[in-house]
Design an enzyme around this catalytic site. Structure first.
Site, PDB file in Angstrom:
ATOM      1  N   GLU A 134     -38.186  23.135 -41.316  1.00 16.98           N
ATOM      2  CA  GLU A 134     -37.424  21.885 -41.455  1.00 16.98           C
ATOM      3  C   GLU A 134     -37.828  21.233 -42.771  1.00 16.98           C
ATOM      4  O   GLU A 134     -37.204  21.451 -43.785  1.00 16.98           O
ATOM      5  CB  GLU A 134     -37.696  20.977 -40.250  1.00 16.98           C
ATOM      6  CG  GLU A 134     -36.708  19.831 -40.119  1.00 16.98           C
ATOM      7  CD  GLU A 134     -36.776  19.172 -38.750  1.00 16.98           C
ATOM      8  OE1 GLU A 134     -36.217  18.087 -38.623  1.00 16.98           O
ATOM      9  OE2 GLU A 134     -37.394  19.739 -37.820  1.00 16.98           O
ATOM     10  N   TRP A 188     -31.064   5.297 -39.512  1.00 13.59           N
ATOM     11  CA  TRP A 188     -31.115   6.336 -40.543  1.00 13.59           C
ATOM     12  C   TRP A 188     -30.286   5.898 -41.751  1.00 13.59           C
ATOM     13  O   TRP A 188     -30.800   5.867 -42.874  1.00 13.59           O
ATOM     14  CB  TRP A 188     -30.630   7.659 -39.963  1.00 13.59           C
ATOM     15  CG  TRP A 188     -31.712   8.365 -39.204  1.00 13.59           C
ATOM     16  CD1 TRP A 188     -32.399   9.467 -39.603  1.00 13.59           C
ATOM     17  CD2 TRP A 188     -32.254   8.012 -37.904  1.00 13.59           C
ATOM     18  NE1 TRP A 188     -33.331   9.825 -38.652  1.00 13.59           N
ATOM     19  CE2 TRP A 188     -33.259   8.948 -37.603  1.00 13.59           C
ATOM     20  CE3 TRP A 188     -31.992   7.001 -36.993  1.00 13.59           C
ATOM     21  CZ2 TRP A 188     -34.006   8.896 -36.421  1.00 13.59           C
ATOM     22  CZ3 TRP A 188     -32.720   6.946 -35.808  1.00 13.59           C
ATOM     23  CH2 TRP A 188     -33.717   7.880 -35.533  1.00 13.59           C
ATOM     24  N   GLU A 234     -45.648  13.989 -34.014  1.00 11.59           N
ATOM     25  CA  GLU A 234     -44.228  13.674 -33.837  1.00 11.59           C
ATOM     26  C   GLU A 234     -43.972  13.071 -32.456  1.00 11.59           C
ATOM     27  O   GLU A 234     -43.208  12.115 -32.312  1.00 11.59           O
ATOM     28  CB  GLU A 234     -43.389  14.935 -34.009  1.00 11.59           C
ATOM     29  CG  GLU A 234     -41.900  14.734 -33.840  1.00 11.59           C
ATOM     30  CD  GLU A 234     -41.116  15.995 -34.118  1.00 11.59           C
ATOM     31  OE1 GLU A 234     -39.925  15.889 -34.439  1.00 11.59           O
ATOM     32  OE2 GLU A 234     -41.693  17.095 -34.023  1.00 11.59           O
ATOM     33  N   HIS A 264     -46.490  14.065 -38.700  1.00 13.39           N
ATOM     34  CA  HIS A 264     -45.163  13.440 -38.709  1.00 13.39           C
ATOM     35  C   HIS A 264     -45.388  11.933 -38.790  1.00 13.39           C
ATOM     36  O   HIS A 264     -45.707  11.299 -37.809  1.00 13.39           O
ATOM     37  CB  HIS A 264     -44.445  13.811 -37.400  1.00 13.39           C
ATOM     38  CG  HIS A 264     -42.963  13.793 -37.464  1.00 13.39           C
ATOM     39  ND1 HIS A 264     -42.252  12.637 -37.480  1.00 13.39           N
ATOM     40  CD2 HIS A 264     -42.054  14.804 -37.470  1.00 13.39           C
ATOM     41  CE1 HIS A 264     -40.961  12.912 -37.497  1.00 13.39           C
ATOM     42  NE2 HIS A 264     -40.811  14.232 -37.495  1.00 13.39           N
TER      43      HIS A 264
END
Length: 872
Positions: A475, A539, A752, A773
Site C-alpha cells: 500500500e 479525507w 493501525e 500507522h
C-alpha cells in the site's frame, strides 16, 4: 555587535533561512522569502526594522524595511534567474536605533527555472522486457567527458523516470535516497541540484547512474497491484553544467551518446525488495577509461521540461543506524535479528564467503509463534538478497527499496552470525524525509513518554517523501484523511512546511474538475470502493484543513494563497452535494473509520452516523475557507463562506443535536466533532454535551471508543469543556483499546488498529493490521498543548500560549518547540503543594501564561519562573 547601554547582551542574528529549505541549493522560487531568528538580545528588546544585504554578481545592495516581521518576509531584490547565486545577510535594529552586526551569510542558488534551460533528454536501455512482470532487470548508464583547466563550479541537475543514484568518477553524488521521490509525475517531476565540483578533475571524467523502477513503473497498490502507472520506461534525465573562470559554461546532458548495461541489481521493487548479484559488478564502470565497448546504446525518451520542478522540502536520506538488540533462533531453526525498534529502512551487511553464496533477509514487524509474521505484509515480498562475489570483505545495502520492520530473518549467512552481529556486520539503516526536528515532550510517566516516542517513530517511518498510511505492506500511499487528522501533530514534531506544501500541490493537481479530492495523493489505480473517485468527508477536507494547519504552525500565508482555489473548489462541491438542506447526508462515506466497535469486514460501520461526520466536516471546511479568505484580504469570499459555515452549523444542530444536548448518535466522536468544530455554541448545550461525552468515556471504562475522525478530537473536547480529569483517564488507560495498551504490549510505533496485537499476544487476523500507522497517534499534539501547555496563540508562534493543565498523577511534564522565532519551552513540576513553572519565550515573540487558578499574564522574550497553588 550593538549593545544597549547598561546591558551586556548583544543582539545576534542567525543566518537567514530561505523559504522552507534546509539547503537552498537549486531552489525553484524566483523571489524566495526570507526568515531569521534573533539568537540573543537585551531584555525587552524589540525589532523595529531590518536590513537585508544581497550580494549578486559582485554587487551588494541593501534593503531596509521598517517593522517587526522576521518570518517569510518578501524577497527584497530583483527576481532570481536560472543558476543565480546570492549571498544574503540580515541586520536588525531595536527601539534604541542601534543596528546589530550583520548575520552570518546564507548562500542561495536558483535551479533551472526555465524549460528552455533543459537540453537533456531522458535516456535508458532498450532491452526487450515483459512490461507486466516485477522481474525487469534495472540498468546502469554511463558517459565520459573532458574538464578543462580553470573549472570554478559544477552542478548536476538530475532526475529519473523511476529511481536513480548518480556517480562521478566512482564516487556517489549526494546522499539522497529514493530520488526523485513520488509526485504526480506527468505534471510534476522533481529534480535535484548537486554541487559536484569537488568530484571532478582536469582531463577525462566519467558520470554514471544506477536506475530502478520505483513508483514510476514498479508495482503499486493492493494485492497484485498495477504496473507502469506513469510509464513503462526506466530513464535517467540529467545535465552536468561546468562553469569556468573565463565565464564559459559547458553542458554534459543525457542523450543518445550514453551507454547502458544490465545492473548487478537483478530485480528491485518498493514492495518486494532487492536482489543483487555482486558477481555481475563491473569495477570502474563510473570512472574514466572504462571499456564500455560491449555495452548497449540508449534510447532517448520524452519529457516536457515544463514539468520539471525544484523541491520545496528536503529529500529522503538515511538518518540513523541501529544494531540488533538480540539474535534469536526460531522454532524452525531460523535466525532472526531483533532491532528492538519498529523502523523504516533497510539492512546493510558486511560479509565474507565463497562466490555464489546468497544471503537473504526477510523482514517483518512482529513475531508469531517465534517466527517472523509476514501475513500483515499481504502481497509485499519484503525481502532482499545478496549473492557474494567472493572478495575478502563485501559490504552491501539495497539502493531502491525500503521496508517497515523490527525483525529480519537471515538465511544463507556464511559465517558465525552471532559473532558477526556483535562485530557490527548487520546494521539497520533508518530512512525518511530529512525533516528538521522541532518538538519534544517529556513527563514523569515512562509509558506516556514511550507513547510519544512511538508517535515520533511512526511519523518518521511514514514521511518517506510523502505522508503515507503504512510503510510495510502493499500500500504505502498518501491517504488524505490520515494526513488531515495528523497534520497538527506532524507540524509539532518536525518542520513539515516545505514537504507538505509540495504534497498539497500534487493534491490540487489530482483534484477532479468538479472539486473531488481523491482518497490518496498521488492517485494510483484501484478497485472495489476506491474507484471511481468519490468525495468523502475528512479525507477530502485535507484540501482545507492541512493548508490552515501549516499557516497556524509556520506562519505561512503563502500556502493559503497557493491552495485557496483547491480548498474553495472542495467546499463548493460539498455545497452542491448537500443542497439547500446544508446536510451532507448522501453518498459513500468512510465516517469514523476504524471505530473499535466496527466489524472487521466493515471498518466504516462506526457508532457515529457517517453523515453526521460529513456535515460536521462541511461546516468546518466552510469556516476554514472563510478564514483563509480573511487572511488573504478577500472580503467578499470571507463573507460568503462564513455565512455558509453558519448555515451548515445551524442545520447540523437542528438535525443532530437535541434540546438537552444529547446527539442523535450518542457516541464519543459525535460529541467531539460538535464541540471541537464549534457546532454547539449555546453554553448550556455545550456543557450538557461535554458532560455526556465524559459520561460515555467513563461508561467505556476509559477505553477508546473513537476511530480516525474522533480520536484526534476527543481529548481536546474533554479538556476544553471542563473534563480534564476524564481526558487524563482516557490518555492513561492501559486496557484494550487504549494508547497505553499498545505500549504495554511492547509497541514501539503506533498501530493501525487499537488491537493489532491481541491481548493474548497473537496478531489481529484482519487484513488491515499494520503496526506502523500514525493517524491514531494524533494525541501527541494534545500532550504538547495541554499536558505540557505549549501551543501557538498566533500563526507561526509569534504569540505563544503557555497553559499547562496538570493531572493524571503526573508530577512533572514539559515540552520544547523550535518555532520560526527560536526555541520556546515550558516545564512544570509539582513541589511542596504548589506548581512550579519555567517558560522561555524567544526574541521576536510574546506569550501569555495561563496557569490554573491564576489570571493570565503577558510575557516578553526571556526566561520566566512562576509558582502557583495547585487547583483543588
Amino acid at each position: 555587535m550593538s549593545r544597549v547601554p547598561g546591558q551586556d547582551r548583544a543582539v545576534v542574528v542567525e543566518a537567514p533561512r530561505v523559504e522552507h529549505h534546509r539547503e537552498p541549493l537549486g531552489i525553484g522560487e524566483r523571489t524566495p522569502r526570507l526568515s531569521w531568528r534573533v539568537l540573543s538580545a537585551p531584555e525587552a528588546w524589540r525589532q523595529t526594522a531590518y536590513r537585508v544585504d544581497v550580494e549578486r554578481d559582485g554587487t551588494t545592495t541593501s534593503h531596509e524595511v521598517q517593522g517587526q516581521d522576521q518570518v517569510l518576509v518578501a524577497w527584497p531584490g530583483r527576481p532570481l534567474r536560472s543558476r543565480d547565486v546570492a549571498v544574503v545577510r540580515v541586520a536588525v535594529r531595536g527601539a534604541d536605533g542601534a543596528w546589530s552586526d550583520p548575520s552570518a551569510p546564507t548562500t542561495l542558488e536558483a535551479g533551472l527555472l526555465e524549460p528552455a534551460d533543459w537540453v537533456a533528454r531522458p535516456v535508458g536501455a532498450t532491452r526487450n522486457e515483459n512490461p507486466n512482470t516485477d522481474d525487469r532487470r534495472p540498468s546502469i548508464l554511463r558517459t565520459e567527458f573532458e574538464v578543462r583547466p580553470g573549472l570554478v563550479r559544477a552542478r548536476l541537475y538530475a532526475t529519473a523516470h523511476g529511481l536513480h543514484e548518480a556517480e562521478i568518477n566512482g564516487e556517489r553524488v549526494g546522499a539522497d535516497v529514493l530520488a526523485p521521490g513520488w509526485t504526480v509525475y506527468g505534471e510534476r517531476l522533481r529534480y535535484a541540484t548537486h554541487d559536484v565540483t569537488a568530484l571532478l578533475e582536469p582531463g577525462a571524467n566519467a558520470i554514471g547512474a544506477w536506475l530502478a523502477d520505483g513508483w514510476y513503473r514498479g508495482r503499486l497498490g493492493w494485492r497484485d497491484g498495477f504496473r507502469n502507472v506513469y510509464g513503462d520506461d526506466q530513464s535517467f534525465l540529467a545535465q552536468l553544467e561546468l562553469v569556468y573562470a573565463d565565464g564559459t559554461r559547458e553542458v554534459v546532458p543525457t542523450d543518445w551518446s550514453w551507454r547502458s548495461a544490465p545492473s548487478p541489481i537483478l530485480r528491485s521493487g518498493i514492495y518486494d525488495g532487492e536482489d543483487y548479484d555482486a558477481r555481475a559488478e563491473q569495477p570502474g564502470w563510473s570512472r574514466a577509461g572504462f571499456d564500455d565497448s560491449a555495452w548497449d546504446g540508449v534510447q532517448e525518451r520524452r519529457r516536457d521540461p515544463a514539468t520539471l520542478v525544484a523541491p520545496t522540502g528536503p529529500p529522503v536520506r538515511v538518518t540513523q543506524e541501529l544494531r540488533p538488540a538480540r539474535v534469536l533462533t526460531g522454532p524452525s531453526g531460523s535466525r532472526i535479528l531483533d532491532f528492538g525498534q519498529n523502523l523504516v529502512g533497510r539492512v546493510r551487511l558486511r560479509v565474507s564467503g565463497p562466490a555464489g553464496t546468497t544471503v537473504t533477509l526477510r523482514t517483518a514487524e512482529v513475531l508469531q509463534d517465534g517466527e517472523i509474521c509476514t501475513r500483515p505484509l499481504r502481497a509485499a515480498r519484503s525481502a532482499d538478497s545478496y549473492t557474494l562475489a567472493g572478495r575478502a570483505v563485501e559490504e552491501w545495502e539495497p539502493r531502491f527499496t525500503y521496508h517497515g520492520f523490527r525483525y529480519a530473518e537471515v538465511s544463507g549467512w556464511p559465517g558465525d552470525l552471532d559473532a558477526d552481529v556483535a562485530e557490527g556486520a548487520l546494521v539497520a539503516r533508518v530512512l525518511h524525509t530529512d525533516l528538521e526536528r522541532t518538538g519534544w515532550f517529556d513527563s514523569s510517566d515512562p509509558l506516556l513518554n514511550r507513547l510519544h516516542e512511538n508517535v515520533v517513530w511512526s511519523m518518521r517511518g511514514n514521511f518517506v517523501d510523502l505522508p503515507t498510511d503504512c510503510p510495510q505492506r502493499d500500500e504505502r500511499i498518501g491517504w488524505t484523511g490520515d494526513l488531515q487528522v495528523f497534520a497538527p501533530t506532524a507540524s509539532t514534531l518536525f518542520d513539515v512546511s516545505g514537504m507538505l506544501s509540495g504534497w498539497l500541490r500534487d493534491l490540487a493537481v489530482e483534484q477532479l474538475p468538479d472539486g473531488t479530492v481523491p482518497w490518496f495523493v498521488p492517485v494510483i489505480p484501484a478497485v472495489d470502493k476506491w474507484t471511481p473517485m468519490r468525495p468523502g468527508a475528512a479525507w477530502g477536507d485535507a484540501a482545507t484543513l492541512v493548508p490552515w494547519t501549516l499557516y497556524e504552525r509556520f506562519g505561512d500565508a503563502g500556502v493559503l494563497r497557493a491552495q485557496l482555489d483547491s480548498a474553495r473548489r472542495w467546499v463548493d462541491l460539498v455545497e452542491r452535494l448537500a443542497g439547500p438542506s446544508r446536510l451532507w447526508d448522501t453518498g459513500f462515506q468512510l465516517g469514523d473509520w476504524l471505530d473499535p466497535a466496527a466489524p472487521p469486514e466493515d471498518p466504516a460501520d462506526a457508532r457515529t452516523d457517517r453523515y453526521l461526520v460529513a456535515t460536521a466536516y462541511f461546516a468546518r471546511s466552510a469556516q476554514t475557507v472563510a478564514r483563509m479568505a480573511e487572511v488573504l484580504g478577500l472580503d467578499a469570499e470571507h463573507a460568503r463562506y462564513a455565512a455558509l459555515a453558519d448555515e451548515v452549523a445551524a442545520a447540523f444542530r437542528a438535525e443532530y443535536v437535541a434540546d438537552d444536548g444529547r446527539m442523535s448518535s450518542d457516541a464519543p466522536t459525535a460529541y467531539a466533532l460538535a464541540l471541537r468544530f464549534g457546532l454547539i455554541t449555546d453554553p448550556a448545550l455545550r456543557a450538557a454535551a461535554a458532560s455526556r461525552l465524559a459520561e460515555l468515556v467513563r461508561q467505556a471504562g476509559n477505553r477508546i471508543a473513537t476511530g480516525f475522525v474522533g480520536t484526534p478530537l476527543v481529548s481536546d473536547a474533554l479538556s476544553a469543556d471542563g473534563h480534564l480529569g476524564t481526558a487524563y483517564d482516557l490518555l492513561l488507560e492501559r486496557g484494550c483499546p487504549s494508547w497505553l495498551y499498545q505500549v504495554e504490549q511492547g509497541a514501539t510505533t503506533i498501530w493501525e488498529r487499537w488491537d493489532s496485537l491481541l491481548p493474548d499476544g497473537t496478531v489481529n487476523p484482519g487484513q488491515m493490521t499494520s503496526f506502523n500507522h500514525y493517524a491514531l497517534g494524533a494525541v501527541a499534539d494534545w500532550t504538547h498543548r495541554v499536558v505540557a501547555g505549549l501551543a501557538p496563540a498566533a500563526p507561526g508562534y509569534r504569540r505563544i500560549r503557555f497553559a499547562p493543565r496538570p493531572g493524571g498523577g503526573l508530577t512533572h511534564a514539559g515540552a520544547r518547540h523550535l518555532t520560526p522565532y527560536g526555541e520556546t519551552s515550558i516545564s512544570w513540576r509539582i513541589e511542596g503543594g504548589g506548581l512550579r513553572v519555567e517558560a522561555v519565550v524567544p526574541v521576536g515573540a510574546t506569550a501569555v501564561l495561563d496557569l490554573p487558578g491564576a489570571e493570565p499574564e503577558e510575557l516578553d522574550a526571556g526566561t520566566h519562573r512562576r509558582t502557583a497553588p495547585l487547583p483543588r
